[in-house]
Design an enzyme around this catalytic site. Structure first.
Site, mmCIF file in Angstrom:
data_model
loop_
_atom_site.group_PDB
_atom_site.id
_atom_site.type_symbol
_atom_site.label_atom_id
_atom_site.label_comp_id
_atom_site.label_asym_id
_atom_site.label_seq_id
_atom_site.Cartn_x
_atom_site.Cartn_y
_atom_site.Cartn_z
ATOM 1 N N GLU A 52 12.810 -68.336 -72.385
ATOM 2 C CA GLU A 52 11.919 -67.311 -71.836
ATOM 3 C C GLU A 52 11.553 -67.561 -70.378
ATOM 4 O O GLU A 52 11.284 -66.625 -69.629
ATOM 5 C CB GLU A 52 10.655 -67.182 -72.684
ATOM 6 C CG GLU A 52 10.889 -66.533 -74.056
ATOM 7 C CD GLU A 52 11.329 -67.519 -75.132
ATOM 8 O OE1 GLU A 52 11.620 -68.684 -74.789
ATOM 9 O OE2 GLU A 52 11.373 -67.130 -76.317
ATOM 10 N N PHE A 114 1.048 -68.034 -88.059
ATOM 11 C CA PHE A 114 2.336 -68.525 -87.581
ATOM 12 C C PHE A 114 2.664 -67.905 -86.224
ATOM 13 O O PHE A 114 2.587 -66.697 -86.041
ATOM 14 C CB PHE A 114 3.436 -68.198 -88.597
ATOM 15 C CG PHE A 114 4.796 -68.657 -88.143
ATOM 16 C CD1 PHE A 114 5.054 -70.011 -87.925
ATOM 17 C CD2 PHE A 114 5.805 -67.742 -87.913
ATOM 18 C CE1 PHE A 114 6.299 -70.429 -87.492
ATOM 19 C CE2 PHE A 114 7.056 -68.159 -87.485
ATOM 20 C CZ PHE A 114 7.303 -69.506 -87.269
ATOM 21 N N GLN A 115 3.011 -68.751 -85.271
ATOM 22 C CA GLN A 115 3.348 -68.342 -83.901
ATOM 23 C C GLN A 115 2.238 -67.558 -83.217
ATOM 24 O O GLN A 115 2.491 -66.707 -82.375
ATOM 25 C CB GLN A 115 4.674 -67.568 -83.875
ATOM 26 C CG GLN A 115 5.833 -68.465 -84.314
ATOM 27 C CD GLN A 115 7.192 -67.917 -83.963
ATOM 28 O OE1 GLN A 115 7.407 -66.714 -83.987
ATOM 29 N NE2 GLN A 115 8.131 -68.808 -83.663
ATOM 30 N N LYS A 164 1.567 -57.061 -83.486
ATOM 31 C CA LYS A 164 2.680 -56.429 -84.191
ATOM 32 C C LYS A 164 2.261 -55.128 -84.888
ATOM 33 O O LYS A 164 3.005 -54.148 -84.886
ATOM 34 C CB LYS A 164 3.265 -57.412 -85.201
ATOM 35 C CG LYS A 164 4.603 -56.957 -85.763
ATOM 36 C CD LYS A 164 5.286 -58.061 -86.533
ATOM 37 C CE LYS A 164 6.640 -57.583 -87.062
ATOM 38 N NZ LYS A 164 7.336 -58.647 -87.812
ATOM 39 N N MET A 482 14.529 -84.903 -52.710
ATOM 40 C CA MET A 482 13.235 -84.763 -52.056
ATOM 41 C C MET A 482 12.271 -85.861 -52.527
ATOM 42 O O MET A 482 11.475 -86.380 -51.747
ATOM 43 C CB MET A 482 12.655 -83.375 -52.328
ATOM 44 C CG MET A 482 11.483 -83.017 -51.445
ATOM 45 S SD MET A 482 11.895 -83.132 -49.693
ATOM 46 C CE MET A 482 12.302 -81.441 -49.311
HETATM 47 C C1 LIG Z 1 9.548 -78.276 -62.558
HETATM 48 C C2 LIG Z 1 9.409 -79.282 -61.468
HETATM 49 N N1 LIG Z 1 9.276 -80.601 -61.767
HETATM 50 C C3 LIG Z 1 9.156 -81.501 -60.780
HETATM 51 C C4 LIG Z 1 9.147 -81.119 -59.471
HETATM 52 C C5 LIG Z 1 9.011 -82.161 -58.353
HETATM 53 N N2 LIG Z 1 10.226 -82.181 -57.516
HETATM 54 C C6 LIG Z 1 10.306 -81.547 -56.339
HETATM 55 S S1 LIG Z 1 11.808 -81.673 -55.621
HETATM 56 C C7 LIG Z 1 12.367 -82.632 -56.895
HETATM 57 C C8 LIG Z 1 13.780 -83.154 -56.867
HETATM 58 C C9 LIG Z 1 14.805 -82.098 -56.935
HETATM 59 O O1 LIG Z 1 16.070 -82.693 -57.058
HETATM 60 P P1 LIG Z 1 17.387 -81.854 -56.860
HETATM 61 O O2 LIG Z 1 17.320 -80.605 -57.644
HETATM 62 O O3 LIG Z 1 18.560 -82.732 -57.104
HETATM 63 O O4 LIG Z 1 17.293 -81.420 -55.332
HETATM 64 P P2 LIG Z 1 17.487 -82.308 -54.005
HETATM 65 O O5 LIG Z 1 16.127 -82.618 -53.482
HETATM 66 O O6 LIG Z 1 18.259 -83.538 -54.357
HETATM 67 O O7 LIG Z 1 18.232 -81.419 -53.086
HETATM 68 C C10 LIG Z 1 11.381 -82.835 -57.847
HETATM 69 C C11 LIG Z 1 11.541 -83.676 -59.040
HETATM 70 C C12 LIG Z 1 9.262 -79.732 -59.207
HETATM 71 N N3 LIG Z 1 9.246 -79.251 -57.960
HETATM 72 N N4 LIG Z 1 9.411 -78.846 -60.209
#
Ligand SMILES: Cc1ncc(C[n+]2csc(CCOP(=O)(O)OP(=O)(O)O)c2C)c(N)n1
Ligand SMILES: [Mg+2]
Lengths: 584, 181
Positions: A52, A114-115, A164, A482
Site C-alpha cells: 500500500e 478483525f483488521q 463496510k 549519505m
Molecule cells: C525510510 C527511510 N529510512 C531511513 C532513511 C535514512 N537515510 C537517508 S539516506 C540513506 C541511505 C540511502 O542509501 P542509498 O539508497 O544506497 O543511496 P545513496 O546515499 O548511497 O546514494 C538512509 C538510510 C530514510 N531517508 N528513509
C-alpha cells in the site's frame, strides 16, 4: 423518488464526476464492495500495487507529473497503516491525493474487530484533513469535499475512511455542483497593497535574488510561465529549492542552480549576501537555510505563500503576501510593468559580476576517472543522452538524489518528482509507476540508490503487469552513501551498519521479475548501456556500479551558515562542531 | 534574534519572553474536531494551560473552544496560524490583543471539617462570594466563579481549612464592548 445507489457505487460515481481516470490500490475484506463496483465499471483503471505504501507514492507521482489529484484505495487495518508513510510524504511535500480506506462496519467500530484500526486517529496528524463516513447519505458530499480540500489552497492528502456497511447501504447521490464547503476558503488573490510594496522593494534592490519553491509547481504551469516572465523582466538571479526544480529553466543564464545543503556555491552565497530576497512558494526549510541566526543576515525578505502558517514560521518576512503563486506573480508583473520599474542597472551589473566569480568556483565539479564510474558522471551521461526527449525523473533518497538534483537539469515543471520533506527511501520506484501511468509514451527514470530501491522493489512486478516501461537507474555504491558520508564527517569514519551487505544481483533480479537487467561497471561502457536502456520498451533495472567512496559536495555541514560551505576542491577534511553533531 | 520554532538548528536565546494568551476558536461541531486542535498542540510542542469547549450555536452546529496558551510572540503567531489551517475551523480570535477580554472560570470546591475551621471556611467563602451548594454536618461544597487567580487564591485559603477536592471548568472568555468578535 430520487434514484438511490449503494455507498460503493456512490464512491465510483463521485470519482468519475471528479474526472478520475486511474486509481492505485490493494483489495481486502473491508473494501470488497468498492472493488465489486469497480469490477462492474469500465471507465476507471485500477493499478494493483504490491504494497500500500507503493500505491500512495504512485498516486503522488501521478499527481505531481499531471497536476491532477492522485487516488488510492486500500483496505482497513494493515492496508491503512501501510499507507501512512506515503500519506505523510504527501503532506510534507503538499501533494494532492485522496486515500480511500475501508473500515470495519460501523457497529463494530471500537470493538477491536478483525483488521480494525483507528484510521482517522492515526492519520489525523499526517493528512490535510480526514473523514470517517458513518452514513451513506454523507458519502457523496464527503467525496466532493475531499477533492476540493486536497486540491485547493496548499494541496495535501485527504483520507476518507468508509465502513463496510456504509459501502452496502443505499442513498441518493449528490453531484459536485451541489456541494460547497462550510468553512474552507483559501485565499488565492494576494493583497495588492503588499504586492506594490514588494515590487517597490524589488526595484530598489542592489543585490536581489529570487528564491522559489514547490509552491510555484503546485500553482500550475501558468505560475512557471509567469515566474519566467518576471525573472527576465527584472534581470535578477534565481535559485530554487529541491522541490521547485523545473519551474525555471536550468539552461537559462539567470539560473544559479539549486540552493541549500547540497546547493551550488553561487546560489548559497547569493542568498547569503543579497539585500532583497524574493521567496515565492518556498518555506525556509532547514535544508535550505542552514544555521538560522546566520541566514541571509542583511536582506529584506519578501515571502509569497498560500499558507499563512508558513509566514514567519522560521524566518521573519519583511513583506508577506498570502496567495496563490500564479495570482501573485501576475499582479507583480502588472505592477512592475505599470511603474516601468527598472532595478539599479549598475548595481545589478556589479552583483552579476560578483555572482560570476562565485560561479567560476565550479562547485559541482568532481574528479574524473577512467576506471571507475563516478556517480556524478553517470548522471551527466544519463542527462546528456536523454536530452530532447520527454523525460520524467523520480528519485529515491540519499546521495544519488542530490547528485540527480545537481547534474540532471530541468527545463519544465512537473518533470522532477522527489521526496523532499519526509525524505522517504522507497519513494522513487512506485512514483515512477504512477508517472508512467499518466504519461505512457514518456521516458520515466527513477534515479535510485541500491539501498533505497530495495524498500519498494516489489513494485517492479506492478510495472511488469501493466507494461510500464519504467527505467530504474541504480547508482550502486554498495553503501547507504549519505549515511556513510555523515559517518565520515561526524563520527570518525566509524561506518556503523551503513554497508549494503548481501546485495541481490540486480540483473538477475530483473530477470526474475520478467523485466530487463543491465549493468555498467566502467566509464567506457556506460553510454552504450544507457542507450540500450532507453531503447528497451520494457521495464529495466540498470545496475550502475559506481565509486563507493564518493562524497556528495558541495555541502553546508549541519549547524553552519551559507558562507561556510565545503567545496570539492577543499583538501582538508571538513569539520563539524560538537553542536552540529546532534543536528539532523 | 528570537527563538525560532521548527528549526533543526541551535538558536540559543534565553531572553525570549513568554506571554500568556487566550484564544477563542470557532469550529464546526463535528466528530474529532477537538482531537485535531489538541493533537496540533501536542504534535507541535505548544502549551495548553486550559481548554474549554461547548457547542454555542445549536442551529449552525458550531462550537467555541477557549484555549489559554503561552509562548513567545512568534510562537503565539504560529499557533494561531496553525489552528487557522485546520479545515473545520471558522475563526481564531486572540482575546489578549488590544484591550484584553474578560476571563472567567468556575470551580466546585469541597471542604471537610468541624468547629472553628468550618466556621472560618464559611466566612472566607462569603468574602469571595462563593455559594454553598451542598452541605453535610462535616462538609461544604462551594461554587465559586471568577478570574483564575481569584480561584487560585480561594483554593489556597481552603487548604488549611480542610480542602478535600477541587473541580475547575477552565477559562471561558469574551471580548469587552458592544461588538461581536
Ligand atoms: C525510510 C527511510 N529510512 C531511513 C532513511 C535514512 N537515510 C537517508 S539516506 C540513506 C541511505 C540511502 O542509501 P542509498 O539508497 O544506497 O543511496 P545513496 O546515499 O548511497 O546514494 C538512509 C538510510 C530514510 N531517508 N528513509
Ligand atoms: Mg547507495
Amino acid at each position: 423518488m430520487t434514484q438511490e445507489f449503494t455507498g460503493a457505487e456512490i464512491v465510483i460515481r463521485a470519482l468519475k464526476e471528479q474526472g478520475v481516470e486511474v486509481i492505485f490500490g490493494y483489495p481486502g475484506g473491508a473494501v470488497l464492495p468498492i472493488y465489486d463496483a469497480l469490477f462492474q465499471d469500465d471507465q476507471i483503471r485500477h493499478v494493483l500495487v504490491r504494497h500500500e505504501q507503493g500505491a500512495v507514492h504512485a498516486a503522488e507521482g501521478y499527481a505531481r507529473s499531471t497536476g491532477k489529484p492522485g487516488v488510492v484505495l486500500v483496505t482497513s487495518g494493515p492496508g491503512a497503516t501501510n499507507a501512512v508513510t506515503g500519506i505523510t510524504d504527501a503532506l510534507m511535500d503538499s501533494i494532492p491525493i485522496i486515500v480511500l480506506t475501508g473500515q470495519v462496519p460501523t457497529h463494530l467500530i471500537g470493538s477491536d474487530a478483525f483488521q480494525e484500526c483507528d484510521t482517522v486517529g492515526i492519520t489525523r496528524p499526517c493528512t490535510k484533513h480526514n473523514y470517517l463516513v458513518k452514513r451513506a447519505e454523507d458519502l457523496a458530499r464527503v467525496m466532493h469535499e475531499a477533492f476540493y480540500v486536497a486540491t485547493t489552497g496548499r494541496p495535501g492528502p485527504v483520507v476518507i475512511d468508509i465502513p463496510k456497511d456504509v459501502q452496502f447501504k443505499k442513498a441518493a447521490y449528490t453531484g459536485k455542483a451541489n456541494v460547497s464547503h462550510r468553512t474552507y476558503r483559501p485565499q488565492t488573490k494576494g493583497d495588492l497593497k503588499r504586492i506594490k510594496e514588494a515590487v517597490e522593494l524589488m526595484a530598489s534592490a542592489r543585490k536581489p535574488v529570487f528564491y522559489t519553491g514547490g509552491g510555484v509547481i503546485n500553482a500550475g504551469p501558468r505560475a512557471s510561465k509567469l515566474l519566467r516572465e518576471l525573472v527576465r523582466l527584472t534581470g535578477f538571479p534565481i535559485t530554487s529549492t529541491l522541490m521547485g526544480l523545473g519551474a525555471y529553466p536550468a539552461s537559462d543564464r539567470q539560473w544559479l542552480g539549486m540552493l541549500g545543503m547540497h546547493g551550488t556555491y553561487e546560489a548559497n552565497l547569493a542568498m547569503h549576501r543579497c539585500d532583497v530576497m524574493i521567496n515565492i512558494g518556498a518555506r525556509f526549510d532547514d535544508r535550505v537555510t542552514g544555521r538560522l541566526d546566520a541566514f541571509s543576515p542583511s536582506s529584506k525578505k519578501i515571502h509569497v505563500d498560500i499558507d499563512p502558517s508558513s509566514i514567519n514560521k522560521t524566518v521573519r518576512a519583511d513583506i508577506a503576501v498570502i496567495g496563490d503563486a500564479a495570482e501573485v506573480l501576475a499582479d507583480m508583473i502588472a505592477v512592475w510593468k505599470s511603474g516601468r520599474k527598472e532595478a539599479e542597472p549598475q548595481a545589478l551589473a556589479q552583483w552579476w559580476k560578483q555572482i560570476d566569480t562565485w560561479r567560476a568556483r565550479k562547485s559541482l565539479s568532481y574528479k574524473k576517472s577512467d576506471t571507475v564510474i563516478k556517480p556524478q558522471f553517470a548522471i551527466e551521461r544519463l542527462y546528456t543522452l536523454t536530452r530532447g526527449r520527454k523525460t520524467f525523473v523520480s528519485t529515491e533518497v540519499g546521495q544519488h538524489q542530490m547528485w540527480a538534483a545537481q547534474h540532471f537539469h530541468f527545463e519544465e515543471p512537473n518533470r522532477w518528482m522527489t521526496s523532499g520533506g519526509l525524505g522517504t527511501m522507497g519513494y522513487g520506484l512506485p512514483a515512477a509507476v504512477g508517472i508512467q501511468m499518466a504519461h505512457p509514451d514518456a521516458l520515466v527514470i527513477d534515479i535510485a540508490g541500491e539501498a533505497s530501491v530495495q524498500m519498494t522493489m516489489q513494485e517492479m512486478s506492478t510495472a511488469v503487469q501493466y507494461d510500464l516501461p519504467i527505467k530504474i537507474f541504480i547508482l550502486n555504491n554498495q553503501y547507504m552513501g549519505m549515511v556513510r558520508q555523515w559517518q565520515q564527517l561526524l563520527h570518525g569514519g566509524r561506518y556503523s551498519h551503513s554497508y549494503s551487505e548481501a546485495l541481490p544481483d540486480f540483473v538477475r533480479l530483473a530477470e526474475a521479475y520478467g523485466c530487463v537487467g543491465l549493468r555498467a561497471s566502467t566509464p567506457g561502457e556506460l553510454d552504450a548501456k544507457i542507450e540500450e536502456m532507453i531503447s528497451i520498451k520494457r521495464p529495466v533495472l540498470f545496475d550502475c556500479v559506481v565509486d563507493p567512496n564518493e562524497n556528495c559536495l558541495p555541502m553546508i555541514p549541519s549547524g553552519k551558515a551559507h558562507d561556510e560551505m565545503i567545496l570539492p576542491d577543499m583538501v582538508d577534511a571538513p569539520t563539524v562542531s560538537e553542536e552540529g553533531k546532534v543536528l539532523v | 534574534m528570537s527563538q525560532q520554532p521548527g528549526s533543526a538548528y541551535f538558536l540559543v536565546d534565553a531572553r525570549a519572553r513568554e506571554i500568556r494568551t487566550t484564544l477563542a476558536v470557532i469550529v464546526d461541531n463535528e466528530p474529532g474536531v477537538l482531537a485535531r486542535v489538541v493533537g496540533l498542540f501536542s504534535g507541535r510542542g505548544y502549551n495548553i494551560e486550559s481548554l474549554t469547549v461547548a457547542e454555542t450555536d445549536h442551529i449552525g452546529h458550531t462550537s467555541r473552544i477557549t484555549i489559554v496558551t503561552s509562548g513567545t510572540v512568534e510562537i503565539i503567531e504560529q499557533i494561531k496560524a496553525q489552528i487557522g489551517r485546520l479545515i473545520p475551523v471558522h475563526r481564531v480570535i486572540d482575546l489578549s490583543l488590544d484591550k484584553p477580554g474578560i476571563e472567567r472560570e468556575m470551580a466546585l470546591v469541597k471542604v471537610a471539617g468541624s468547629g472553628d475551621k468550618r466556621v472560618e471556611a464559611l466566612r472566607v467563602s462569603e468574602a469571595f462570594r462563593a455559594r454553598v451548594i451542598d452541605t453535610t454536618h462535616s462538609s461544604f461544597v462551594f461554587e465559586i466563579t471568577g478570574a483564575p487567580e481569584k480561584i487560585d487564591a480561594f483554593v489556597d485559603l481552603m487548604k488549611p481549612l480542610g480542602l478535600v477536592e477541587v473541580s475547575r471548568t477552565g477559562v471561558v472568555a469574551i471580548s469587552r464592548g458592544a461588538e461581536a468578535m
